[in-house]
Design a protein around this motif. Sequence first.
Motif, PDB file in Angstrom:
ATOM      1  N   UNK A  53       0.821  -1.213   0.000  1.00  0.00           N
ATOM      2  CA  UNK A  53       0.000   0.000   0.000  1.00  0.00           C
ATOM      3  C   UNK A  53       0.857   1.267   0.000  1.00  0.00           C
ATOM      4  N   UNK A  54       1.935   1.276   0.781  1.00  0.00           N
ATOM      5  CA  UNK A  54       2.832   2.429   0.782  1.00  0.00           C
ATOM      6  C   UNK A  54       3.532   2.610  -0.550  1.00  0.00           C
ATOM      7  N   UNK A  55       3.967   1.502  -1.148  1.00  0.00           N
ATOM      8  CA  UNK A  55       4.628   1.533  -2.444  1.00  0.00           C
ATOM      9  C   UNK A  55       3.693   2.095  -3.516  1.00  0.00           C
ATOM     10  N   UNK A  56       2.467   1.618  -3.526  1.00  0.00           N
ATOM     11  CA  UNK A  56       1.504   2.069  -4.527  1.00  0.00           C
ATOM     12  C   UNK A  56       1.132   3.536  -4.296  1.00  0.00           C
ATOM     13  N   UNK A  57       1.052   3.963  -3.035  1.00  0.00           N
ATOM     14  CA  UNK A  57       0.759   5.372  -2.750  1.00  0.00           C
ATOM     15  C   UNK A  57       1.876   6.274  -3.279  1.00  0.00           C
ATOM     16  N   UNK A  58       3.149   5.873  -3.089  1.00  0.00           N
ATOM     17  CA  UNK A  58       4.269   6.643  -3.642  1.00  0.00           C
ATOM     18  C   UNK A  58       4.170   6.722  -5.156  1.00  0.00           C
ATOM     19  N   UNK A  59       3.869   5.597  -5.776  1.00  0.00           N
ATOM     20  CA  UNK A  59       3.717   5.531  -7.231  1.00  0.00           C
ATOM     21  C   UNK A  59       2.594   6.469  -7.693  1.00  0.00           C
ATOM     22  N   UNK A  60       1.458   6.421  -7.023  1.00  0.00           N
ATOM     23  CA  UNK A  60       0.314   7.250  -7.412  1.00  0.00           C
ATOM     24  C   UNK A  60       0.662   8.727  -7.356  1.00  0.00           C
ATOM     25  N   UNK A  61       1.410   9.131  -6.319  1.00  0.00           N
ATOM     26  CA  UNK A  61       1.820  10.536  -6.211  1.00  0.00           C
ATOM     27  C   UNK A  61       2.690  10.955  -7.389  1.00  0.00           C
ATOM     28  N   UNK A  62       3.625  10.098  -7.771  1.00  0.00           N
ATOM     29  CA  UNK A  62       4.557  10.434  -8.859  1.00  0.00           C
ATOM     30  C   UNK A  62       3.935  10.267 -10.245  1.00  0.00           C
ATOM     31  N   UNK A  63       3.071   9.292 -10.400  1.00  0.00           N
ATOM     32  CA  UNK A  63       2.599   9.005 -11.761  1.00  0.00           C
ATOM     33  C   UNK A  63       1.723  10.126 -12.310  1.00  0.00           C
ATOM     34  N   UNK A  64       0.993  10.812 -11.477  1.00  0.00           N
ATOM     35  CA  UNK A  64       0.164  11.922 -11.962  1.00  0.00           C
ATOM     36  C   UNK A  64       1.032  13.015 -12.573  1.00  0.00           C
ATOM     37  N   UNK A  65       2.209  13.254 -11.971  1.00  0.00           N
ATOM     38  CA  UNK A  65       3.127  14.267 -12.501  1.00  0.00           C
ATOM     39  C   UNK A  65       3.607  13.920 -13.903  1.00  0.00           C
ATOM     40  N   UNK A  66       3.724  12.618 -14.200  1.00  0.00           N
ATOM     41  CA  UNK A  66       4.232  12.191 -15.509  1.00  0.00           C
ATOM     42  C   UNK A  66       3.227  12.411 -16.631  1.00  0.00           C
ATOM     43  N   UNK A  67       1.996  12.735 -16.304  1.00  0.00           N
ATOM     44  CA  UNK A  67       0.986  12.925 -17.340  1.00  0.00           C
ATOM     45  C   UNK A  67       1.058  14.296 -18.002  1.00  0.00           C
ATOM     46  N   UNK A  68       1.797  15.224 -17.421  1.00  0.00           N
ATOM     47  CA  UNK A  68       1.954  16.556 -18.020  1.00  0.00           C
ATOM     48  C   UNK A  68       2.643  16.418 -19.376  1.00  0.00           C
ATOM     49  N   UNK A  69       2.250  17.233 -20.364  1.00  0.00           N
ATOM     50  CA  UNK A  69       2.807  17.099 -21.722  1.00  0.00           C
ATOM     51  C   UNK A  69       4.332  17.164 -21.802  1.00  0.00           C
ATOM     52  N   UNK A  70       4.979  17.952 -20.947  1.00  0.00           N
ATOM     53  CA  UNK A  70       6.439  18.083 -21.019  1.00  0.00           C
ATOM     54  C   UNK A  70       7.157  17.323 -19.899  1.00  0.00           C
ATOM     55  N   UNK A  71       6.473  16.416 -19.253  1.00  0.00           N
ATOM     56  CA  UNK A  71       7.066  15.673 -18.135  1.00  0.00           C
ATOM     57  C   UNK A  71       8.110  14.665 -18.630  1.00  0.00           C
ATOM     58  N   UNK A  72       9.038  14.338 -17.727  1.00  0.00           N
ATOM     59  CA  UNK A  72      10.007  13.293 -18.019  1.00  0.00           C
ATOM     60  C   UNK A  72       9.316  11.947 -17.893  1.00  0.00           C
ATOM     61  N   UNK A  73       9.584  11.061 -18.846  1.00  0.00           N
ATOM     62  CA  UNK A  73       9.024   9.719 -18.833  1.00  0.00           C
ATOM     63  C   UNK A  73      10.170   8.725 -18.904  1.00  0.00           C
ATOM     64  N   UNK A  74       9.998   7.615 -18.203  1.00  0.00           N
ATOM     65  CA  UNK A  74      11.030   6.591 -18.152  1.00  0.00           C
ATOM     66  C   UNK A  74      10.501   5.274 -18.682  1.00  0.00           C
ATOM     67  N   UNK A  75      11.424   4.458 -19.100  1.00  0.00           N
ATOM     68  CA  UNK A  75      11.100   3.101 -19.533  1.00  0.00           C
ATOM     69  C   UNK A  75      12.227   2.191 -19.084  1.00  0.00           C
ATOM     70  N   UNK A  76      11.866   0.985 -18.697  1.00  0.00           N
ATOM     71  CA  UNK A  76      12.842  -0.007 -18.260  1.00  0.00           C
ATOM     72  C   UNK A  76      12.762  -1.207 -19.189  1.00  0.00           C
ATOM     73  N   UNK A  77      13.929  -1.726 -19.550  1.00  0.00           N
ATOM     74  CA  UNK A  77      13.978  -2.900 -20.420  1.00  0.00           C
ATOM     75  C   UNK A  77      14.909  -3.940 -19.807  1.00  0.00           C
ATOM     76  N   UNK A  78      14.363  -5.100 -19.475  1.00  0.00           N
ATOM     77  CA  UNK A  78      15.201  -6.198 -18.992  1.00  0.00           C
ATOM     78  C   UNK A  78      15.987  -6.744 -20.184  1.00  0.00           C
TER      79      UNK A  78
END
Length: 162
Positions: free
Chosen positions: A72-97
């Motif tokens: 629950x704490x992990x998902x709450x941290x994610x929820x706080x950060x993920x909304x910021x990534x929706x802005x048109x000029x926001x930084x976006x990340x991708x991970x590739x194994x």
Amino acid sequence: MSVALAAAPLAALALLAAPSPGQTQRESVMAADARLFSVFFEACDPATLRTLVTDDFEFFDDRGGRVATDADGFVAQYADRCQDRLAPDAWRSRREALADAVAVYPIENYGAVETGEHVFYERRGDGPETRVGRARFTQMWKREGETWKLARVFSYDHTPLP
């Protein structure tokens, strides 16, 4: 997995979590890994992320220490950060194994351990994507019926890439 699929109803995601006929344990764990990291980095879907981790989820990182102590704490941290990534000029990340560097080892009566290396990419808004770093990981996956859930993450040996 596409962002649209990441936002699909939970019932559809449950079907995706089940291994397909003939799929090896390595393939099913790697599919669960890809699904989780697609939701984490490319979607903004806290409800789905919560279904992909165990209640007692923990995350350890060589740069931040013990950064998550429960789901629950992990998902709450994610929820706080993920909304910021929706802005048109926001930084976006991708991970590739790196598939050639990934190994999966069964853990009797629990699930599997996945080890490997991954690389990270970033882009600003819709700009060009740049490879920015690599790291090693060890992850404990718990098998719940036909579904894999991430229980522990150890992310270490982070290095920048040119």
